[in-house]
Design a protein around this motif. Structure first.
Motif, short mmCIF file in Angstrom:
data_model
loop_
_atom_site.label_atom_id
_atom_site.label_comp_id
_atom_site.label_asym_id
_atom_site.label_seq_id
_atom_site.Cartn_x
_atom_site.Cartn_y
_atom_site.Cartn_z
N TRP A 129 36.06 51.15 60.63
CA TRP A 129 34.65 50.82 60.76
C TRP A 129 34.23 50.99 62.21
O TRP A 129 34.99 50.65 63.13
N PHE A 130 33.02 51.53 62.44
CA PHE A 130 32.50 51.74 63.77
C PHE A 130 31.09 51.16 63.86
O PHE A 130 30.33 51.19 62.89
N ASP A 131 30.73 50.68 65.04
CA ASP A 131 29.37 50.22 65.29
C ASP A 131 28.41 51.40 65.34
O ASP A 131 28.75 52.47 65.84
N ALA A 132 27.19 51.18 64.85
CA ALA A 132 26.09 52.12 65.02
C ALA A 132 24.94 51.37 65.69
O ALA A 132 25.01 50.16 65.91
N ARG A 133 23.88 52.08 65.99
CA ARG A 133 22.72 51.47 66.67
C ARG A 133 22.09 50.39 65.79
O ARG A 133 21.86 50.60 64.59
N ASP A 134 21.79 49.23 66.38
CA ASP A 134 21.12 48.16 65.66
C ASP A 134 19.72 48.58 65.23
O ASP A 134 19.07 49.39 65.90
N MET A 135 19.22 47.99 64.14
CA MET A 135 17.82 48.17 63.77
C MET A 135 16.91 47.51 64.81
O MET A 135 17.36 46.71 65.62
N GLU A 136 15.62 47.83 64.72
CA GLU A 136 14.67 47.23 65.66
C GLU A 136 14.41 45.76 65.33
O GLU A 136 14.08 44.97 66.21
N ILE A 137 14.48 45.39 64.04
CA ILE A 137 14.27 44.00 63.65
C ILE A 137 15.48 43.53 62.83
O ILE A 137 16.13 44.31 62.16
N SER A 138 15.75 42.24 62.90
CA SER A 138 16.81 41.67 62.06
C SER A 138 16.23 41.39 60.68
O SER A 138 15.08 40.95 60.56
N ARG A 139 17.00 41.68 59.65
CA ARG A 139 16.51 41.41 58.29
C ARG A 139 17.65 41.45 57.29
O ARG A 139 18.62 42.19 57.44
N SER A 140 17.48 40.65 56.26
CA SER A 140 18.36 40.68 55.10
C SER A 140 17.51 40.98 53.88
O SER A 140 16.29 41.11 53.97
N ALA A 141 18.17 41.08 52.73
CA ALA A 141 17.46 41.35 51.46
C ALA A 141 16.64 42.62 51.52
O ALA A 141 15.63 42.76 50.84
N LEU A 142 17.04 43.57 52.37
CA LEU A 142 16.41 44.87 52.45
C LEU A 142 17.06 45.82 51.45
O LEU A 142 18.06 45.49 50.81
N SER A 143 16.52 47.03 51.33
CA SER A 143 17.14 48.06 50.51
C SER A 143 17.12 49.37 51.27
O SER A 143 16.16 49.67 51.97
N CYS A 144 18.19 50.13 51.14
CA CYS A 144 18.32 51.39 51.84
C CYS A 144 18.42 52.55 50.87
O CYS A 144 18.96 52.41 49.76
N GLY A 168 21.43 42.38 56.92
CA GLY A 168 22.00 41.37 56.03
C GLY A 168 21.98 39.99 56.64
O GLY A 168 21.30 39.72 57.66
N TYR A 169 22.75 39.10 56.03
CA TYR A 169 22.84 37.70 56.46
C TYR A 169 24.31 37.38 56.69
O TYR A 169 25.17 37.64 55.83
N ASN A 170 24.63 36.82 57.86
CA ASN A 170 26.04 36.58 58.20
C ASN A 170 26.49 35.15 57.96
O ASN A 170 27.59 34.76 58.36
N GLY A 171 25.62 34.34 57.32
CA GLY A 171 25.95 32.93 57.07
C GLY A 171 25.23 32.00 58.02
O GLY A 171 25.15 30.79 57.77
N ILE A 172 24.71 32.58 59.11
CA ILE A 172 23.97 31.78 60.09
C ILE A 172 22.57 32.36 60.31
O ILE A 172 21.58 31.64 60.30
N ASP A 173 22.51 33.66 60.49
CA ASP A 173 21.24 34.33 60.80
C ASP A 173 21.13 35.65 60.04
O ASP A 173 22.14 36.24 59.63
N THR A 174 19.89 36.11 59.89
CA THR A 174 19.71 37.51 59.52
C THR A 174 20.08 38.34 60.75
O THR A 174 19.92 37.90 61.89
N ILE A 175 20.56 39.58 60.51
CA ILE A 175 21.14 40.34 61.61
C ILE A 175 20.54 41.74 61.72
O ILE A 175 20.01 42.28 60.76
N PHE A 176 20.64 42.29 62.92
CA PHE A 176 20.23 43.66 63.21
C PHE A 176 21.36 44.65 62.91
O PHE A 176 21.15 45.83 62.80
N ASP A 177 22.58 44.14 62.89
CA ASP A 177 23.79 44.95 63.02
C ASP A 177 23.91 46.05 61.98
O ASP A 177 23.64 45.83 60.79
#
Length: 581
Positions: free
Chosen positions: A532-547, A512-521
């Motif tokens: 809420w718990f952290d999980a492993r980041d994606m390999e690339i940062s991206r927003s406007a994706l679909s899961c 997604g987008y956090n207001g500053i950057d696209t994120i891996f999170d």
């Protein structure tokens, strides 16, 4: 049927120009040697090597006349009627005479008839007669449907220990929890406890005990009578418990050293993150997430066209990418990735170009709602039927909505939030396919564009988004029984235009987008702990994706993480956090 074959069969039926007589239990069949030679190497050897040239009568013992009639009919017509009543005898007879065409027909019949109730019998039957292709299909069916097989099959308790070991030692065995495998061996041994107790250590050594929680091992494995009564079983359990007990005294709890019994099995489902906006442009990158080992894997079968602000859904073994934007134009096109063959195909386009589109699946249809066509925010909606490869317009929504999100619950489609071209929306509505009508429901507590909406625990969850001023970390849930929204704990990271899915009974938000950057999170919400718990980041940062979540495909291994034991095995994140406390 070719004209030549038709002529030969007519000559056979009239007993003309026949040069052989096959006799089975005093029933006589007039045939042409060359036709049967073409059908089977057995008959070729019979007529050319196992008899003299002047021999014309051949007695074949141990064959039922009705089966020989089917074989001869197949030799002349290339067709054999396979039924539940004759398939096993026909298969055995075809195997004896090495008639591959009939074996293929029987195998196709077995394949179509596979169920959790009969798959073990088909597996053992085809293995006995060495037909490896069908044996492999039946074995994969058992592995993919093991939990249902265990619950419904009367054949399961009859397995030999050799065949049971082959099942439970497979990395491709799909179970939601390893505890199921332990329960399976206990169930199997209970069928004949005296004679099967001797196999307990062999079976337990093939259970991935290190994939279980320490509490389950202590409460259910250690105290099991079969385990307690066998010294080798007790040693196996102790070997697994030692790393857990060791880590209980340390400050780092997130991982345990991988034991020989702990390589991960094939996951029952994978979360796919498809496309999106990355490094200033759309991407066609696809990653698959295995929740059990907290690992992202690059999927090689990417679509040629990069796209963002699209919808991706899973239906009947395929992933559909609907609409979207490539940085220049908005798409009406729809592409399908057939997971079994790794091939992309373009299917019928939508009636409208739609980026910022909301997409979901219900009752075998794909719904595409709202979006932006490059000129205006859309109020229209349509749905796709894969069988007819056709899109049909349905009733328009009450609001123009782009950058909304939708889901399904109890036979209704729900869509929430979005942007109407003037303001971010808090409104929500649901669609009844039987009346073809949209109904406004209670609005959310927040305006949310770039929102994530998903069904979780029989409620509609609305997460994150943009309220016109800032990106949100807040979340809320709608209860259709009370028609009310209530607030939920906030995410760890504010985000809009992210992927959202439910897998392993947890709600995941991706990128997604956090207001500053696209994120891996990536993070997930567990309704049992309300955290809420952290999980492993994606390999690339991206927003406007679909899961979307993929399950029930026979080649899950093509999309999963490598099944070699990793350097360390991740504990389920919720359990790890509980241990830290």
């Amino acid at each position: 049927m070719s004209e030549n074959i038709s002529v030969y069969n007519e000559l056979r039926l009239r007993q003309q120009l026949c040069d052989a007589l096959i006799r089975v239990e005093s029933v006589e069949f007039f045939v042409h040697k060359v036709i049967l030679c073409n059908c089977s190497p057995y008959f070729r050897a019979l007529f050319t090597h196992w008899s003299t040239p002047d021999c014309h009568v051949f007695d074949l013992p141990g064959v039922a006349p009705n089966l020989m009639n089917l074989i001869i009919e197949f030799a002349y017509t290339s067709f054999v009627p396979v039924t539940p009543e004759n398939v096993q005898e026909l298969f055995v007879t075809a195997d004896r005479f090495n008639i591959m065409g009939i074996l293929h027909a029987c195998s196709d019949f077995f394949d179509r008839q596979l169920t959790p109730q009969n798959c073990i019998g088909i597996w053992l039957f085809t293995d006995t007669y060495y037909y490896p292709e069908m044996t492999h299909k039946a074995f994969l069916f058992i592995l993919n449907s093991f939990e249902e097989v265990l619950a419904t099959s009367e054949e399961f308790p009859l397995l030999s220990v050799r065949h049971l070991v082959k099942i439970i030692q497979s990395n491709h065995l799909i179970v939601r929890q390893e505890e199921t495998v332990f329960q399976a061996i206990i169930q199997w041994m209970a069928f004949a406890p005296e004679e099967r107790r001797a196999h307990s250590s062999l079976l337990l050594s093939n259970v991935r005990l290190a994939l279980m929680s320490p509490d389950y091992i202590i409460d259910n494995v250690v105290d099991n009578e079969v385990v307690k009564s066998n010294q080798e079983c007790r040693m196996i359990v102790l070997k697994i418990l030692e790393p857990f007990l060791d880590h209980m005294t340390r400050s780092y709890y997130k991982s345990i050293t991988c034991q020989p019994l702990a390589p991960p099995r094939l996951p029952p489902a994978l979360l796919l993150a498809v496309g999106g906006w990355s490094n200033g442009s759309p991407t066609n990158f696809i990653e698959a997430y295995d929740v059990r080992i907290d690992c992202w894997v690059n999927v090689a079968y990417t679509e040629k066209t990069p796209r963002a602000y699209h919808g991706a859904v899973f239906l009947d073994g395929s992933v559909y990418c609907v609409g979207g934007f490539d940085g220049v134009k908005q798409f009406s096109s729809v592409h399908r990735l057939e997971l079994g063959t790794h091939t992309w195909q373009e299917v019928s386009p939508m009636h409208s170009s739609r980026c910022f589109v909301s997409v979901t699946v219900m009752d075998g249809y794909i719904y595409a709602l709202g979006g932006y066509n490059g000129h205006e925010r859309l109020q229209t909606a349509e749905r796709y039927e894969p069988r007819s490869n056709q899109w049909s317009l349905i009733a328009s929504m009450h609001e123009q909505r782009s950058d909304a999100s939708c889901t399904t619950l109890h036979g209704r489609v729900y869509i929430c939030g979005g942007f109407n071209g003037r303001e971010c929306l808090s409104s929500a509505e649901c669609y009844n396919p039987y009346t073809n009508q949209w109904t406004l429901i209670a609005p959310m507590g927040n305006r949310r564009s770039g929102i994530g909406v998903i069904t979780y625990e029989k409620k509609i969850f609305a997460v994150g988004g943009f309220n016109g001023t800032k990106r949100l970390s807040t979340a809320e849930a709608y209860d259709p029984l009370t028609c009310t929204w209530h607030n939920l704990p906030s995410m760890l990271t504010p985000r809009s235009n992210f992927g959202i899915s439910v897998i392993n009974d947890c709600l995941f938000v991706v990128g997604g987008y956090n207001g500053i950057d696209t994120i891996f999170d990536v993070e997930f919400y567990d309704v049992r702990t309300h955290e809420w718990f952290d999980a492993r980041d994606m390999e690339i940062s991206r927003s406007a994706l679909s899961c979307c979540v993929v399950s029930g495909i026979s080649n899950m291994a093509d999309y999963a993480a490598t099944l070699n034991p990793p350097e360390c095995l991740q504990l389920p994140c919720a359990e790890a956090n509980q241990m830290e406390e």
